[in-house]
Write a protein that holds these residues in place. Structure first.
Motif, PDB file in Angstrom:
ATOM      1  N   ILE A  54       0.855  -1.192   0.000  1.00 16.70           N
ATOM      2  CA  ILE A  54       0.000   0.000   0.000  1.00 16.70           C
ATOM      3  C   ILE A  54       0.884   1.231   0.000  1.00 16.70           C
ATOM      4  N   THR A  55       0.639   2.138  -0.927  1.00 11.32           N
ATOM      5  CA  THR A  55       1.403   3.374  -1.053  1.00 11.32           C
ATOM      6  C   THR A  55       0.543   4.551  -0.595  1.00 11.32           C
ATOM      7  N   GLU A  56       1.144   5.469   0.110  1.00 12.12           N
ATOM      8  CA  GLU A  56       0.415   6.633   0.606  1.00 12.12           C
ATOM      9  C   GLU A  56      -0.066   7.516  -0.549  1.00 12.12           C
ATOM     10  N   GLY A  57      -1.312   8.015  -0.427  1.00 15.25           N
ATOM     11  CA  GLY A  57      -1.826   9.018  -1.357  1.00 15.25           C
ATOM     12  C   GLY A  57      -2.282   8.510  -2.701  1.00 15.25           C
ATOM     13  N   GLN A  58      -2.307   7.204  -2.907  1.00 16.17           N
ATOM     14  CA  GLN A  58      -2.765   6.664  -4.188  1.00 16.17           C
ATOM     15  C   GLN A  58      -3.375   5.280  -3.972  1.00 16.17           C
ATOM     16  N   PHE A  59      -4.232   4.884  -4.930  1.00 16.24           N
ATOM     17  CA  PHE A  59      -4.875   3.580  -4.817  1.00 16.24           C
ATOM     18  C   PHE A  59      -3.872   2.476  -5.163  1.00 16.24           C
ATOM     19  N   SER A  60      -3.835   1.453  -4.314  1.00 14.44           N
ATOM     20  CA  SER A  60      -2.954   0.305  -4.517  1.00 14.44           C
ATOM     21  C   SER A  60      -3.803  -0.943  -4.697  1.00 14.44           C
ATOM     22  N   ASP A  61      -3.422  -1.758  -5.671  1.00 10.64           N
ATOM     23  CA  ASP A  61      -4.156  -2.980  -5.985  1.00 10.64           C
ATOM     24  C   ASP A  61      -3.704  -4.090  -5.047  1.00 10.64           C
ATOM     25  N   VAL A  62      -4.593  -4.510  -4.129  1.00 14.32           N
ATOM     26  CA  VAL A  62      -4.283  -5.571  -3.169  1.00 14.32           C
ATOM     27  C   VAL A  62      -5.397  -6.604  -3.226  1.00 14.32           C
ATOM     28  N   GLY A  63      -5.137  -7.736  -3.865  1.00 14.40           N
ATOM     29  CA  GLY A  63      -6.158  -8.766  -3.966  1.00 14.40           C
ATOM     30  C   GLY A  63      -7.363  -8.275  -4.753  1.00 14.40           C
ATOM     31  N   PHE A  64      -8.553  -8.392  -4.144  1.00 15.87           N
ATOM     32  CA  PHE A  64      -9.791  -7.971  -4.795  1.00 15.87           C
ATOM     33  C   PHE A  64     -10.198  -6.559  -4.383  1.00 15.87           C
ATOM     34  N   TYR A  65      -9.255  -5.787  -3.852  1.00 21.90           N
ATOM     35  CA  TYR A  65      -9.568  -4.448  -3.364  1.00 21.90           C
ATOM     36  C   TYR A  65      -8.555  -3.434  -3.889  1.00 21.90           C
ATOM     37  N   ASN A  66      -9.007  -2.193  -4.060  1.00 20.78           N
ATOM     38  CA  ASN A  66      -8.145  -1.040  -4.308  1.00 20.78           C
ATOM     39  C   ASN A  66      -8.160  -0.185  -3.054  1.00 20.78           C
ATOM     40  N   ILE A  67      -7.000  -0.025  -2.449  1.00 25.68           N
ATOM     41  CA  ILE A  67      -6.910   0.622  -1.136  1.00 25.68           C
ATOM     42  C   ILE A  67      -6.074   1.898  -1.246  1.00 25.68           C
ATOM     43  N   LYS A  68      -6.610   2.963  -0.646  1.00 28.31           N
ATOM     44  CA  LYS A  68      -5.895   4.236  -0.587  1.00 28.31           C
ATOM     45  C   LYS A  68      -5.852   4.707   0.860  1.00 28.31           C
ATOM     46  N   VAL A  69      -4.674   5.136   1.316  1.00 26.25           N
ATOM     47  CA  VAL A  69      -4.518   5.662   2.675  1.00 26.25           C
ATOM     48  C   VAL A  69      -3.826   7.016   2.594  1.00 26.25           C
ATOM     49  N   ASN A  70      -4.165   7.886   3.525  1.00 25.62           N
ATOM     50  CA  ASN A  70      -3.530   9.209   3.567  1.00 25.62           C
ATOM     51  C   ASN A  70      -2.164   9.158   4.234  1.00 25.62           C
ATOM     52  N   LYS A  71      -2.024   8.263   5.231  1.00 24.97           N
ATOM     53  CA  LYS A  71      -0.763   8.221   5.968  1.00 24.97           C
ATOM     54  C   LYS A  71      -0.556   6.848   6.568  1.00 24.97           C
ATOM     55  N   LYS A  72       0.699   6.412   6.579  1.00 25.44           N
ATOM     56  CA  LYS A  72       1.088   5.168   7.239  1.00 25.44           C
ATOM     57  C   LYS A  72       2.035   5.504   8.384  1.00 25.44           C
ATOM     58  N   SER A  73       1.889   4.799   9.483  1.00 27.66           N
ATOM     59  CA  SER A  73       2.746   5.040  10.635  1.00 27.66           C
ATOM     60  C   SER A  73       2.978   3.721  11.358  1.00 27.66           C
ATOM     61  N   GLY A  74       3.692   3.782  12.475  1.00 29.17           N
ATOM     62  CA  GLY A  74       4.007   2.571  13.209  1.00 29.17           C
ATOM     63  C   GLY A  74       5.357   2.009  12.801  1.00 29.17           C
ATOM     64  N   LYS A  75       5.758   0.942  13.484  1.00 31.65           N
ATOM     65  CA  LYS A  75       7.079   0.350  13.247  1.00 31.65           C
ATOM     66  C   LYS A  75       7.240  -0.160  11.822  1.00 31.65           C
ATOM     67  N   ASP A  76       6.263  -0.908  11.343  1.00 29.98           N
ATOM     68  CA  ASP A  76       6.324  -1.469   9.993  1.00 29.98           C
ATOM     69  C   ASP A  76       5.353  -0.803   9.041  1.00 29.98           C
ATOM     70  N   GLY A  77       4.825   0.362   9.433  1.00 33.44           N
ATOM     71  CA  GLY A  77       3.864   1.050   8.581  1.00 33.44           C
ATOM     72  C   GLY A  77       2.513   0.379   8.549  1.00 33.44           C
TER      73      GLY A  77
END
Length: 483
Positions: A145-168
């Protein structure tokens, strides 16, 4: 080993090592460029990048090694000829063939090493490389999953504004579009304030736990006129767990040692075993389908009647349909037409299936022959480069590079062209894999012959003399009288 052989081997090895390192670095950069989309923007740590490159390095050897031998041969023997060292050897009674003898032994050993490398190292690295790419999302799911854009993961397109945490794995501002099975766009949209990715290397299920969000789904009314109202269902949730199946993207673990059924990942013994199975299955399917289609069409293998098997009824008319009424004729013709369409469809489907199976067999055969082609290519490139360098008498990085690039591009183009034709069954896999070698081997023999007999690359007199005679006839010299 004599002093001359040591000197020539040392000269060649220095040039070969330098050229090999430079070309290998260039091809590695090309690999990074080709797969930059998989590496950039996914928070890959340095260890994973190095692992990615290490798995991709062996597949470059079949390109770099023959080109390095060709260029090193032209440069080494070109320098020797340019500095009149060959002239000194010939004056001492040492021929070009004698000078090449020590290096020929070295190239033969290098060809054997190249064969074992292609048969053992490259299949293992290819397996690791392909499965490492497939398992990126499973080993470290946040990388998918890449920040700020839709990412193709399985049967879903996922978009996130920000990733955080140890492993994102902690996500903020989540928008998810679920792919439609019928291919008419996304019918389901999920929005959440934040969420967390949970995965395990032992499982192909990626869990996305969402918090404080809404679930939207478009509804399709039965009445067409109600669709203009664009109805949809909406529900809110405090906590929602989304299970994403990554089994199609990640079929095996990175460190799993099970052999996948891919031709580039198999050794000669494994290819032989696989080809034997593929040929048996191919022949069995042809026999099975032929029997099946014969039964469907009513064709019997032995349709020759014996005297006892001949029907005792009266002779049938030429037009069998005349025995039936008009409504029965229409029904019979409809059934016959339907059977013909169904049979044609079955034949076309089976034909495509058999063509794909034959293409798979051809790919395995090409992979089988490629392991021998790379070994022969090393020897052939030496016998092209060494005499060519002695003929052109130029060393360095100028003219030799031009000749080497032109020859290698021709070799690579013919090799790719032959394989493509063989894949489509337009040529036998043996000829497809060996086409480039068969075409360039006469060039190697010709150059070796001309260099051994001190004949130039092109005899310009053969071209210029007829042209000079032609110009003299067309433009005769004018005679001037003395004043």
């Amino acid at each position: 080993m004599k002093i001359l052989d040591k000197y020539l081997l040392k000269t060649f090895l220095i040039t070969f090592a330098t050229v090999f390192v430079i070309l290998f670095f260039i091809f590695i950069l090309q690999t990074v460029w080709l797969f930059i989309a998989e590496l950039a923007g996914k928070d890959l740590d340095f260890a994973l990048v190095i692992k990615f490159l290490l798995f991709s390095m062996p597949r470059i050897i079949p390109l770099v090694l023959p080109l390095s031998i060709l260029l090193a041969s032209i440069m080494s023997f070109g320098n020797l000829a340019e500095n009149y060292e060959f002239a000194a050897m010939k004056s001492s009674g040492i021929s070009l063939q004698r000078a090449m003898r020590g290096l020929t032994v070295f190239i033969l050993l290098l060809s054997v090493v190249a064969f074992f490398f292609a048969n053992n190292v490259i299949p293992f690295a290819e397996y690791k490389f392909i499965n490492f790419r497939k398992n990126i999302a499973q080993v470290k799911p946040a990388m998918a999953i890449t920040e700020g854009q839709f990412s193709d993961v399985g049967f879903y397109n996922i978009k996130v504004n920000k990733k955080s945490g140890k492993d994102g794995n902690t996500l903020t501002g989540i928008t998810i579009h679920k792919k439609s099975n019928v291919g008419d766009g996304s019918k389901t949209v999920i929005k959440a304030k934040d969420g967390e990715l949970i995965s395990s290397e032992k499982s192909s299920i990626l869990q996305l736990v969402l918090n404080d969000g809404n679930y939207y789904e478009d509804l399709i009314p039965k009445k067409y006129e109600d669709r203009n109202k664009l109805p949809f269902a909406k529900s809110s949730f405090k906590r929602y767990t989304l299970n994403i199946d990554l089994s199609q993207l990640n079929k095996v673990d990175v460190d799993d040692n099970n052999i996948a059924n891919t031709n580039t990942m198999l050794t000669l013994n494994e290819l032989s075993y696989t080809l034997d199975s593929l040929h048996k299955n191919f022949k069995a399917e042809i026999v099975s389908y032929s029997e099946n289609i014969n039964q469907r069409t009513g064709i019997i293998k032995n349709n020759i009647y014996t005297e006892k098997a001949k029907p005792k009824s009266k002779k049938l008319p030429d037009n069998i349909l005349s025995l039936y009424a008009n409504d029965q004729k229409s029904e019979i013709l409809k059934i016959a037409s339907s059977n013909v369409v169904s049979t044609n469809y079955s034949i076309d489907t089976t034909r495509v299936n058999l063509e794909n199976k034959q293409k798979n067999i051809n790919n395995h055969l090409l992979a089988f022959y490629d392991k021998f082609v790379i070994a022969y290519a090393c020897l052939m490139m030496f016998f092209i480069g060494a005499p060519l360098g002695a003929i052109i008498r130029k060393g360095g990085l100028g003219l030799p590079i031009i000749f080497a690039v032109l020859i290698f591009i021709s070799f690579h183009f013919i090799n790719t062209f032959g394989k493509r034709i063989a894949q489509e069954d337009g040529l036998s896999p043996f000829l497809g894999a060996w086409m480039s070698s068969f075409i360039l081997t006469p060039l190697a023999l010709l150059l070796t012959y001309r260099a051994t007999n001190d004949i130039g690359l092109i005899n310009m007199d053969v071209i210029l003399t007829p042209l000079q005679k032609l110009f003299k006839k067309l433009l005769p010299a004018k005679k001037y009288k003395n004043g």
